[in-house]
Design an enzyme around this catalytic site. Sequence first.
Site: not given
Length: 285
Positions: A140, A184, A246-247, A280, A282
Site C-alpha cells: 500500500e 491470498n 490477512g493482516d 471479533r 474490526g
Amino acid sequence: MARDVYVVGSVNLDLVVRAATLPGPGETVTGGTFERHGGGKSANQAVAAARQGATVRMVGAVGSDDLGDEAVADLAGEGVDVSAVARVTAPTGVALIAVDEAGENQIAVASGANNDLTPAAVEAALAGAEPGGVVLIGLEVPDAPVLAAARAARAADLQVVLNPAPARPLPDELLALGPVLTPNEPEAAALSGEADPEAAARALTRRTGAPVVVTIGPAGALLADGDALERIPAPKVEAVDTTGAGDAFNGALAAALADGAKLGDAVRTAIAAAADSVTRPGARG
C-alpha cells in the site's frame, strides 16, 4: 533469542459502516452503525506482531493532521515503536470499509501520506538493525520504498516477508531478492496467472527461489518451498468480521519467524492468530 520486526508500509484511519448487506453499484444501504479505528494493512500487521510479543518498529508516513495524530497514538498504545513514522504534508491515508452481517467487506482507500514514504526514510529506519530480524513489507506504498526495504533488509541480514496486497506487478529486482511471498488466493492468481492456488504457489516459488505461503481463507494456507507443497488447515471458527484476517496472519507470521520458528511452524501460528481475529469486529480484532 527473539529479534526485531520492522514493518514497512501503510498507516491509515479506518472509517467502518456495519450494515445488513453490502451495497451494489449505485445502491445505498441504510440502517448501519459507524466505527472509527486505526488501520492500514501494514499498521494492522505491526499491531498483530506486537500482540504476539514481538518488538516492532513501524516504518511509514502519516499526515500532519488530527488523523495522523490518532493513527500514531493508536500504534504507540499497542506497544509499536513509531519513531520511524514520518509526518508529511499530505493528508493521512483513509480507508472506507463496509461490513455485512456475514463478516464480508468492501474497502476503498485514499492513500494520502502513504504515497510519500521515501526510500531514504526506509533506509534510515533499517540502518543499524541487528541481524536475524524480520522485515515485513506491504504494497500500500509505492515500489521505490518497497524495493529500498528489501535491499536494506538483505544488506543487514534480515529475513524479508512480502505481503503482495493489493496485488500488482512486482519488479524483477524485488523478486530476485528472494522474499517470502504471502498472497491470498486472488493475489496469487494475479501474480502468477494460475487460477488454482496450488499451481500459483508452485509458480511463484519457482519465480522467486524462496518459499511462498498462499492463504486460502477458512481452509488455512498452502506452503510451497521448492518442489514441496504442504496444505496447513485452519481451525473452524464463527466469523464476525474478516476484514483484518490477512493482516493478523502476516503480523503473527513475522513475529514467529523473529522468535526463531521454522517457517512451517510460523505459518501454523499465523493461521491460528488469523482465525482468532475474525471472531471479533474490526481490522485489528
